[in-house]
Every structure is written in structure tokens, then in C-alpha cells.
Design an enzyme around this catalytic site. Structure first.
Site, PDB file in Angstrom:
ATOM      1  N   CYS A   1      12.206  -6.675 -20.788  1.00 39.04           N
ATOM      2  CA  CYS A   1      13.614  -6.957 -21.849  1.00 39.04           C
ATOM      3  C   CYS A   1      14.572  -7.187 -20.791  1.00 39.04           C
ATOM      4  O   CYS A   1      14.729  -6.206 -19.688  1.00 39.04           O
ATOM      5  CB  CYS A   1      13.897  -6.111 -22.899  1.00 39.04           C
ATOM      6  SG  CYS A   1      15.061  -6.350 -23.836  1.00 39.04           S
TER       7      CYS A   1
ATOM      8  N   GLY B   1      10.771  -5.981 -25.797  1.00 34.29           N
ATOM      9  CA  GLY B   1      11.433  -7.158 -25.846  1.00 34.29           C
ATOM     10  C   GLY B   1      12.661  -7.352 -26.906  1.00 34.29           C
ATOM     11  O   GLY B   1      12.682  -6.686 -27.903  1.00 34.29           O
TER      12      GLY B   1
ATOM     13  N   SER C   1      20.004  -3.024 -34.230  1.00 31.28           N
ATOM     14  CA  SER C   1      19.993  -1.667 -33.446  1.00 31.28           C
ATOM     15  C   SER C   1      21.590  -1.472 -33.326  1.00 31.28           C
ATOM     16  O   SER C   1      22.243  -2.079 -32.003  1.00 31.28           O
ATOM     17  CB  SER C   1      19.278  -1.735 -32.050  1.00 31.28           C
ATOM     18  OG  SER C   1      17.710  -2.127 -32.502  1.00 31.28           O
TER      19      SER C   1
ATOM     20  N   CYS D   1       7.965   1.928 -28.002  1.00 36.04           N
ATOM     21  CA  CYS D   1       7.485   1.038 -27.004  1.00 36.04           C
ATOM     22  C   CYS D   1       7.941   1.339 -25.665  1.00 36.04           C
ATOM     23  O   CYS D   1       9.218   1.575 -25.462  1.00 36.04           O
ATOM     24  CB  CYS D   1       7.667  -0.138 -27.814  1.00 36.04           C
ATOM     25  SG  CYS D   1       6.086  -0.829 -28.631  1.00 36.04           S
TER      26      CYS D   1
END
Ligand code: SAH
Ligand code: SF4
Length: 354
Positions: free
Chosen positions: A114, A161, A216, A335
Site C-alpha cells: 500500500c 491495500g 478509516s 493484515c
């Protein structure tokens, strides 16, 4: 000269129809080939009702992407299963299957790494490699269904990502995964999580999809948010929340705000009051998640009394807030962690993992 092969599983039905018609195929072939691809076949050979001549042509001109299992961890506490998948070029991503009372949920990755560099995130710390194609995102779910003998009923785009930084492929994936002749997972069973790429939130609003948008947020003001999430310097909170209000009004869908509770950083009562003020009057829900400590980060989980106090302040202000149940805590289910540790172990063997 090498001719680049076509990613046949990323095509929607209309595109596949056009593609096969150009090969002189009758219309009914589209449904057959599309059906096989959606079932998750790895080779054209497995398409038993397709004539050999066409299979040969397809082998020459196309490839079928596949998510191969590199590693698999099963939680001893609950039935959460975490995968490290690899693709044809050797790049790897993580994905998690969680069991809830309403069925199985898959948390898929949308990029290898990312670009956004959030300070608390293992993926953010690993840098960016490339976007995933629509078929590579879909393949994660197909492999999970086949490996566990289950039907996945819900999908969250919350793996590695930033989905809105891979907008076109993610929209293509959404079309494929919700297709009646495919996995048929309805938009209402899909959540897309973003760190807040404002222009893409406006674009998505115009699509009026029935999915759940998760944002987020993780901080009530620019000072704290810019410290933990570099994207905030580009799209500050006021702009982000304006886009969120627009999105909620346009789609009629409640936005879910993710808020990782970090000890001493964003978990004070003052932060809760500031957040409640910011979200006032919006169709919103707040999801509090005790932050997961990742290596190389000094952040620690908030104490449980902080979580309770935060929920109470939000609810007093009329905003629903819940503490997210953490699944698979023994297998690093958040993750980025499994991939980082795999990179370390293969690097130790002297292999180049990139
Ligand atoms: N890039 C998207 C989606 C992937 S991250 C996004 O940021 O929204 C999925 C969720 O996990 C996001 O809400 C992200 O902020 C959160 N997250 C990342 N690292 C975390 C950690 N260490 N603890 C708790 N949540 C974390
Ligand atoms: Fe990227 Fe999301 Fe991690 Fe931030 S939290 S670095 S946007 S994956």
C-alpha cells in the site's frame, strides 16, 4: 516478441461475449466460459463442454489467474483461517476467512502492499508493489471456498491495500463478485474500507452502490490524524467528512467509521467528544477497534475502560458505537503481518522476495 495474454477472468459477461464473438463463437459460449471461470477453474482443459479448438485458441491468447496457497494459519480460538496467497508473478497478499453466525466472511486484499503509509499498519510499513487485477481479488474468494468447502456470503475489502487507490479494478471486481451467474454476493453483503481518498468517494457516490462504505478515521482532528495517517495531509478531515456526508445523502447508506483505539494517542474523553461533534447529524456508525501492535510500531491497545468511556460518550451524543470483536488474534489476523513475517523467513534463506 512476446504477446501479452488477456486476463480472461477479469472480463465481464458483455466483454467476454464480444471477445468470443470475434473468435467466431456462438453467443451461448459466453455463459459456458463465464460459468467455468466463476467456478474457479485453473485451466481451460477443465472446461469440459468447450470444443478442443476453442480451448487451444484460449490457451494461446489468454491466462486464468489463480490465488495459490503459500501459507495457511488456523486460529485455535475460533475458526478464523488466514491465508498467504501468491499470484503468477510470485507477489503475495493476505486474506482471512471469518465465521460469523450469519455465514462466512472473506477479507480480501486489493493491492500488493500500500502507498498510504499509515503508521500503525503492517501493510503500510511494507511499501507498495502493484495493484491486483479484478480476477486476482476474485480468486482469493474462490480459493477460500474450494479449500474449505464453504460458500462465502460476505466480503470486506479490508485486507492489504487501499481499494480506492485501485478504483477501476475494484469496481470491476465488485461487478464480477455480485454477478448472478458468478459468486452472486449481493452489494449489501459487501463492505469497502478506505483511508479517505476524497475524489474517489465522490465518484463512488455517483454509482449509488448498496455496499457499506467504511472510512478509516482513527482520529478526531487533523493534528492527530496527520501524525498517524499521511493521507490526511492531502485530504484533511473536514474535506473527508464533507465527502462522507455527500456519500450518505446520495446513497442513503449509513457510513461506518473505523476508529483504532491507540493508548494515549486518540482515546481520551476529549477525543470522543470532538469526534461526536464532528459526526453530528450524519448517517454514521462508529466501530472501535483496539489497535493491533505491529512490529516496528510503538502503539499499544487502549485500556478497556477507555473503550467503554468512548462508547458512552458517543451514544450520549446519539451516535451508535460498537467495539469490534477481534477474531483470530493468535494468528495475526490483521493484515500485513503474515506477509511481513514470510518475507523475513524467505529473505533469511537468501531468496529474493522483493
Ligand atoms: N486501506 C484500507 C483498507 C485496508 S486496512 C483502509 O485503510 O481503510 C483495513 C482496516 O484495518 C482499516 O480500518 C485500517 O485502518 C485498519 N488497521 C490497519 N492496521 C491496524 C492495526 N494495527 N490495528 C487495528 N486496525 C488496523
Ligand atoms: Fe494502506 Fe489501509 Fe494500511 Fe493505511 S491502513 S497503510 S491505507 S492498508
Amino acid at each position: 516478441m512476446t504477446i501479452e495474454k488477456t486476463d480472461i477472468k477479469s472480463m465481464n459477461q458483455a466483454e467476454l461475449q464480444q471477445f468470443l464473438e470475434q473468435m467466431g463463437q456462438p453467443r451461448f459460449r459466453t455463459g459456458q466460459v463465464f460459468g467455468w471461470l466463476q467456478k474457479g477453474v485453473k485451466t481451460f482443459d477443465e472446461m469440459t463442454n468447450i470444443p478442443t479448438g476453442l480451448k487451444e485458441k484460449l490457451v494461446e491468447s489468454c491466462y486464468i489467474s489463480h490465488a495459490a496457497i503459500e501459507k495457511k494459519l488456523i486460529s485455535a480460538y475460533d475458526s478464523t483461517v488466514k491465508y498467504l496467497f501468491s499470484f503468477a508473478d510470485g507477489e503475495t497478499v493476505e486474506s482471512v476467512v471469518m465465521q460469523y453466525h450469519h455465514g462466512y466472511t472473506s477479507c480480501v486484499s486489493t493491492q500488493v502492499g500500500c502507498k498510504m503509509g499509515c503508521d500503525f499498519c503492517a501493510t503500510g510499513k511494507s511499501g507498495f508493489r502493484r495493484n491486483l487485477t479484478a480476477s486476482e481479488i476474485l480468486s482469493q474468494i474462490q480459493t477460500e471456498q474450494a479449500d474449505n468447502g464453504i460458500r462465502i456470503s460476505n466480503v470486506v475489502l479490508m485486507g492489504m491495500g487501499e481499494p480506492l487507490d485501485n478504483y477501476d479494478n475494484v469496481l470491476r471486481f465488485l461487478e464480477l463478485v455480485s454477478c448472478e451467474n458468478g459468486l452472486n454476493i449481493g452489494m449489501r453483503h459487501i463492505s469497502l474500507s478506505t483511508c479517505g481518498i476524497v475524489p474517489r468517494i465522490y465518484d463512488l457516490a455517483e454509482r449509488k452502490l448498496q455496499l457499506t462504505l467504511s472510512v478509516s478515521l482513527h482520529a478526531p482532528n487533523d493534528e492527530i490524524r496527520s501524525r498517524t495517517m499521511p493521507v490526511n495531509k492531502r485530504y484533511p478531515i473536514a474535506e473527508l467528512l464533507k465527502a462522507c456526508r455527500y456519500y450518505a445523502e446520495k446513497t442513503g447508506r449509513r457510513i461506518s467509521f473505523e476508529y483504532a483505539m491507540i493508548d494515549g494517542v486518540n482515546d481520551s474523553d476529549a477525543c470522543a467528544r470532538e469526534l461526536a461533534g464532528r459526526l453530528h447529524g450524519m448517517l454514521a456508525h462508529v466501530n472501535l477497534i483496539p489497535v493491533n501492535s505491529v512490529s516496528g510500531s510503538h502503539y499499544r491497545k487502549s485500556r478497556s475502560d477507555r473503550l467503554k468511556s468512548f462508547v458512552a460518550i458517543m451514544e450520549k451524543a446519539g451516535i451508535t458505537a460498537t467495539v469490534r470483536r477481534t477474531l483470530g488474534s493468535d494468528i495475526n489476523a490483521s493484515c500485513g503481518q503474515l506477509r511481513s513475517s514470510a518475507a523475513v523467513s524467505t529473505a533469511a534463506k537468501g531468496e529474493n522476495t522483493g
